[in-house]
Scaffold this motif. Structure first.
Motif, PDB file in Angstrom:
ATOM      1  N   GLY A   1       0.793  -1.227   0.000  1.00  0.00           N
ATOM      2  CA  GLY A   1       0.000   0.000   0.000  1.00  0.00           C
ATOM      3  C   GLY A   1       0.817   1.265   0.000  1.00  0.00           C
ATOM      4  N   LEU A   2       2.036   1.202  -0.585  1.00  0.00           N
ATOM      5  CA  LEU A   2       2.905   2.370  -0.615  1.00  0.00           C
ATOM      6  C   LEU A   2       2.689   3.167  -1.890  1.00  0.00           C
ATOM      7  CD1 LEU A   2       6.218   0.783   0.720  1.00  0.00           C
ATOM      8  CD2 LEU A   2       4.543   2.126   1.997  1.00  0.00           C
ATOM      9  N   ASP A   3       2.780   4.480  -1.773  1.00  0.00           N
ATOM     10  CA  ASP A   3       2.714   5.374  -2.917  1.00  0.00           C
ATOM     11  C   ASP A   3       4.111   5.893  -3.229  1.00  0.00           C
ATOM     12  OD1 ASP A   3      -0.110   5.172  -3.072  1.00  0.00           O
ATOM     13  OD2 ASP A   3      -0.298   6.621  -1.429  1.00  0.00           O
ATOM     14  N   ASP A   4       4.223   6.644  -4.338  1.00  0.00           N
ATOM     15  CA  ASP A   4       5.516   7.231  -4.676  1.00  0.00           C
ATOM     16  C   ASP A   4       6.042   8.032  -3.490  1.00  0.00           C
ATOM     17  OD1 ASP A   4       5.830   6.295  -7.295  1.00  0.00           O
ATOM     18  OD2 ASP A   4       4.489   7.841  -8.060  1.00  0.00           O
ATOM     19  N   GLY A   5       7.328   7.889  -3.242  1.00  0.00           N
ATOM     20  CA  GLY A   5       7.910   8.638  -2.134  1.00  0.00           C
ATOM     21  C   GLY A   5       9.116   7.916  -1.570  1.00  0.00           C
ATOM     22  N   GLU A   6       9.710   8.499  -0.533  1.00  0.00           N
ATOM     23  CA  GLU A   6      10.948   7.969   0.027  1.00  0.00           C
ATOM     24  C   GLU A   6      10.769   6.582   0.623  1.00  0.00           C
ATOM     25  OE1 GLU A   6      12.603  10.709   2.779  1.00  0.00           O
ATOM     26  OE2 GLU A   6      12.883  12.314   1.293  1.00  0.00           O
ATOM     27  N   ARG A   7       9.619   6.307   1.243  1.00  0.00           N
ATOM     28  CA  ARG A   7       9.433   4.998   1.885  1.00  0.00           C
ATOM     29  C   ARG A   7       9.374   3.887   0.844  1.00  0.00           C
ATOM     30  NH1 ARG A   7       8.833   4.974   6.977  1.00  0.00           N
ATOM     31  NH2 ARG A   7       7.892   2.916   7.053  1.00  0.00           N
ATOM     32  N   LEU A   8       8.687   4.132  -0.259  1.00  0.00           N
ATOM     33  CA  LEU A   8       8.636   3.128  -1.315  1.00  0.00           C
ATOM     34  C   LEU A   8      10.028   2.880  -1.871  1.00  0.00           C
ATOM     35  CD1 LEU A   8       6.028   2.661  -4.084  1.00  0.00           C
ATOM     36  CD2 LEU A   8       8.432   2.812  -4.716  1.00  0.00           C
ATOM     37  N   ILE A   9      10.775   3.950  -2.129  1.00  0.00           N
ATOM     38  CA  ILE A   9      12.124   3.810  -2.685  1.00  0.00           C
ATOM     39  C   ILE A   9      13.030   3.070  -1.713  1.00  0.00           C
ATOM     40  CG2 ILE A   9      14.179   5.087  -3.414  1.00  0.00           C
ATOM     41  CD1 ILE A   9      12.246   7.282  -4.423  1.00  0.00           C
ATOM     42  N   GLU A  10      12.931   3.421  -0.426  1.00  0.00           N
ATOM     43  CA  GLU A  10      13.778   2.773   0.584  1.00  0.00           C
ATOM     44  C   GLU A  10      13.485   1.281   0.677  1.00  0.00           C
ATOM     45  OE1 GLU A  10      14.812   3.062   5.382  1.00  0.00           O
ATOM     46  OE2 GLU A  10      13.001   4.014   4.580  1.00  0.00           O
ATOM     47  N   LEU A  11      12.215   0.923   0.778  1.00  0.00           N
ATOM     48  CA  LEU A  11      11.867  -0.484   0.903  1.00  0.00           C
ATOM     49  C   LEU A  11      12.199  -1.247  -0.373  1.00  0.00           C
ATOM     50  CD1 LEU A  11      10.692  -2.769   2.547  1.00  0.00           C
ATOM     51  CD2 LEU A  11       8.400  -2.072   1.827  1.00  0.00           C
ATOM     52  N   ARG A  12      11.942  -0.652  -1.525  1.00  0.00           N
ATOM     53  CA  ARG A  12      12.255  -1.306  -2.795  1.00  0.00           C
ATOM     54  C   ARG A  12      13.745  -1.614  -2.903  1.00  0.00           C
ATOM     55  NH1 ARG A  12      10.434   2.286  -7.406  1.00  0.00           N
ATOM     56  NH2 ARG A  12      12.261   3.485  -6.760  1.00  0.00           N
ATOM     57  N   ASP A  13      14.580  -0.659  -2.551  1.00  0.00           N
ATOM     58  CA  ASP A  13      16.026  -0.865  -2.665  1.00  0.00           C
ATOM     59  C   ASP A  13      16.515  -1.925  -1.684  1.00  0.00           C
ATOM     60  OD1 ASP A  13      16.038   1.050  -4.614  1.00  0.00           O
ATOM     61  OD2 ASP A  13      16.830   2.650  -3.333  1.00  0.00           O
ATOM     62  N   LYS A  14      15.998  -1.899  -0.462  1.00  0.00           N
ATOM     63  CA  LYS A  14      16.428  -2.887   0.531  1.00  0.00           C
ATOM     64  C   LYS A  14      15.943  -4.285   0.158  1.00  0.00           C
ATOM     65  CE  LYS A  14      16.575   0.365   4.441  1.00  0.00           C
ATOM     66  NZ  LYS A  14      18.039   0.447   4.486  1.00  0.00           N
ATOM     67  N   LEU A  15      14.718  -4.373  -0.362  1.00  0.00           N
ATOM     68  CA  LEU A  15      14.193  -5.676  -0.768  1.00  0.00           C
ATOM     69  C   LEU A  15      14.984  -6.250  -1.920  1.00  0.00           C
ATOM     70  CD1 LEU A  15      10.353  -5.000  -0.517  1.00  0.00           C
ATOM     71  CD2 LEU A  15      11.649  -6.674   0.822  1.00  0.00           C
ATOM     72  N   ARG A  16      15.352  -5.423  -2.881  1.00  0.00           N
ATOM     73  CA  ARG A  16      16.138  -5.913  -4.016  1.00  0.00           C
ATOM     74  C   ARG A  16      17.465  -6.489  -3.556  1.00  0.00           C
ATOM     75  NH1 ARG A  16      15.197  -0.996  -8.401  1.00  0.00           N
ATOM     76  NH2 ARG A  16      13.261  -1.807  -9.330  1.00  0.00           N
ATOM     77  N   ARG A  17      18.127  -5.793  -2.635  1.00  0.00           N
ATOM     78  CA  ARG A  17      19.416  -6.294  -2.137  1.00  0.00           C
ATOM     79  C   ARG A  17      19.239  -7.606  -1.383  1.00  0.00           C
ATOM     80  NH1 ARG A  17      20.407  -0.686  -1.258  1.00  0.00           N
ATOM     81  NH2 ARG A  17      19.871  -0.830   0.957  1.00  0.00           N
ATOM     82  N   LEU A  18      18.174  -7.695  -0.578  1.00  0.00           N
ATOM     83  CA  LEU A  18      17.920  -8.932   0.169  1.00  0.00           C
ATOM     84  C   LEU A  18      17.622 -10.087  -0.771  1.00  0.00           C
ATOM     85  CD1 LEU A  18      17.412 -10.501   2.796  1.00  0.00           C
ATOM     86  CD2 LEU A  18      15.058  -9.631   2.758  1.00  0.00           C
ATOM     87  N   LEU A  19      16.765  -9.868  -1.755  1.00  0.00           N
ATOM     88  CA  LEU A  19      16.394 -10.943  -2.670  1.00  0.00           C
ATOM     89  C   LEU A  19      17.575 -11.369  -3.523  1.00  0.00           C
ATOM     90  CD1 LEU A  19      12.868  -9.651  -3.716  1.00  0.00           C
ATOM     91  CD2 LEU A  19      13.394 -11.568  -2.194  1.00  0.00           C
ATOM     92  N   ASP A  20      18.405 -10.431  -3.929  1.00  0.00           N
ATOM     93  CA  ASP A  20      19.606 -10.786  -4.691  1.00  0.00           C
ATOM     94  C   ASP A  20      20.550 -11.635  -3.844  1.00  0.00           C
ATOM     95  OD1 ASP A  20      18.730  -9.483  -6.932  1.00  0.00           O
ATOM     96  OD2 ASP A  20      19.920  -7.662  -6.593  1.00  0.00           O
TER      97      ASP A  20
END
Length: 429
Positions: free
Chosen positions: A144-163
């Motif tokens: 339920g995130l919209d454009d903004g810093e929280r979405l970017i932060e979680l997206r970047d951290k999730l990508r690193r974790l999944l990789d």
């Protein structure tokens, strides 16, 4: 065991086919993931025996324990018995078919935004592009995130974790090394550090969402789960919410992206099928689209096997399996069962036109009471993303030969990540 483990990881399809030719429809593969290995069953009748067995005595959660470091102990995938049923009941309303329709516009907009970054003439790997789409869909519809810093932060951290968790070696318990004080070391320590970063953001978002006064008006899955109550009127705990969010992410992001990549990898090598699909979509017909999606998931299932831990002996395919056995329904080989599927190695969407899939011979989402909760979500997302891409682009395959199947953690992916050439990008209507 080392040889079988290497073949299981490095040559999954050839090794599985060889096992069936040599041993038939039931065979054991010795792996370090399970004491005594995994008994693979490949016949739909045997699959039915496993999926319809007493779930209290055929434990899926116990068999999935290798996923615990990433998903957590309260994930629906790792629970059994009454706890699993409670958690499943709490989550199921969030995936009602009608609710999926509300997410269509979001899925289309995310896909359109991704296509806007493509350029005519470029050669690209389609799989990571599909991952960007599906991750964004998860962040917006589930979190339920919209454009903004929280979405970017979680997206970047999730990508690193999944990789970091993409290597098959992360599944092997002996590779999760710790020092004498019990602290993770090596690559496992890095994985756990990245997980802690993601957890910090997730728990903070859960707390923020609990404090909102407009939960009843929101339709993202996190908000719905926060309002869910069990039969005793109890809500999900923060840990349960965190573990289920990670489960939805891991099960719904990577797998759908991989299925989308396989779809284009296969369809672009079958021009007649692609022409038929485009013609039917131009006339607002989706029967062939559904058939092509089903055939993609038959021939290239993303997850190769679903497992159960037997608490009691079980008769399967004429074999009496003792208590303690890990039995796996081999999706790859069940989807190639003859005579269920004529010419099973060929890509033929026509086999599913105006024909429903059979319960125990088409099992990309598992089966029984453990069937994937997000199956309808994944199918709806594919039915949305594929026509959007076809309407805006003209693609062709980027390599002369079909891409082989490669293992990444628990999934089977295209070996070159679905290389395509973008011949044309059309303006949005």
């Amino acid at each position: 065991m080392p040889v079988q483990t290497a073949l299981w990881i490095l040559m999954p399809l050839p090794f599985m086919r060889w096992c069936r030719r040599r041993h038939g429809e039931i065979f054991r593969v010795k792996l370090p993931l399970a004491n005594g290995g995994i008994i693979n069953v490949c016949d739909p009748a045997a699959v039915k025996t496993v999926f319809t067995g007493n779930p209290d005595r055929l434990r899926a959660g116990e068999a999935n324990v290798i996923l615990e470091p990433l998903l957590g102990t309260r994930s629906v995938l790792l629970l059994d018995g009454p706890e699993h049923i409670r958690q499943r009941k709490l989550m199921l309303p969030s995936f009602h078919g009608e609710r999926m329709q509300r997410y269509g516009a979001v899925m289309t907009a995310i896909t359109e935004r991704e296509i806007a970054t493509w350029r005519a003439g470029e050669t690209m790997q389609l799989e990571p592009r599909m991952q960007r789409i599906t991750l964004e869909v998860i962040l917006r519809t589930v979190f339920g995130l919209d454009d903004g810093e929280r979405l970017i932060e979680l997206r970047d951290k999730l990508r690193r974790l999944l990789d970091a968790g993409s290597s098959p070696l992360t599944l092997i318990p002996s590779m999760r090394r710790s020092d004498r004080a019990g602290r993770p070391v090596g690559t496992f320590a890095r994985l756990m550090a990245l997980k802690a970063q993601v957890d910090s953001v997730l728990y903070d978002e859960i707390a923020r969402r609990r404090a909102r006064t407009d939960l009843a008006e929101r339709d993202d899955i996190l908000s719905l789960l926060l309002q869910a109550r069990d039969e005793q009127g109890q809500p999900m705990t923060d840990q349960e919410l965190r573990d289920e969010l990670m489960t939805l992410l891991a099960a719904g992001h990577e797998t759908t992206a991989t299925s989308l990549a396989w779809f284009f990898e296969l369809m672009l090598r079958h021009p007649a099928a692609m022409r038929r699909l485009e013609d039917e979509l131009a006339h607002d017909r989706t029967e062939y689209l559904d058939a092509a999606i089903k055939e993609t998931m038959r021939l290239r299932p993303v997850v190769p096997v679903v497992v159960r831990h037997l608490l009691d002996p079980l008769e399967v395919a004429g074999h009496r399996l003792p208590a303690g056995t890990i039995v796996g329904c081999n999706i790859v080989l069940t989807h190639r069962h003859q005579p269920t599927y004529d010419d099973p190695e060929s890509f033929r969407p026509e086999r599913f036109v105006d024909k429903a899939t059979e319960t125990y011979s088409w099992i990309p989402f598992g089966g029984g009471i453990r069937r994937c909760l997000g199956a309808s979500f994944a199918h709806y997302e594919m039915r949305t993303v594929i026509p959007t891409i076809l309407a805006r682009t003209r693609l062709r395959t980027g390599s002369p030969r079909g891409e082989r199947v490669k293992r990444r953690a628990v999934t089977l992916v295209p070996s070159r990540r679905a290389r395509v050439i973008v011949d044309e990008v059309r303006a949005a209507a």
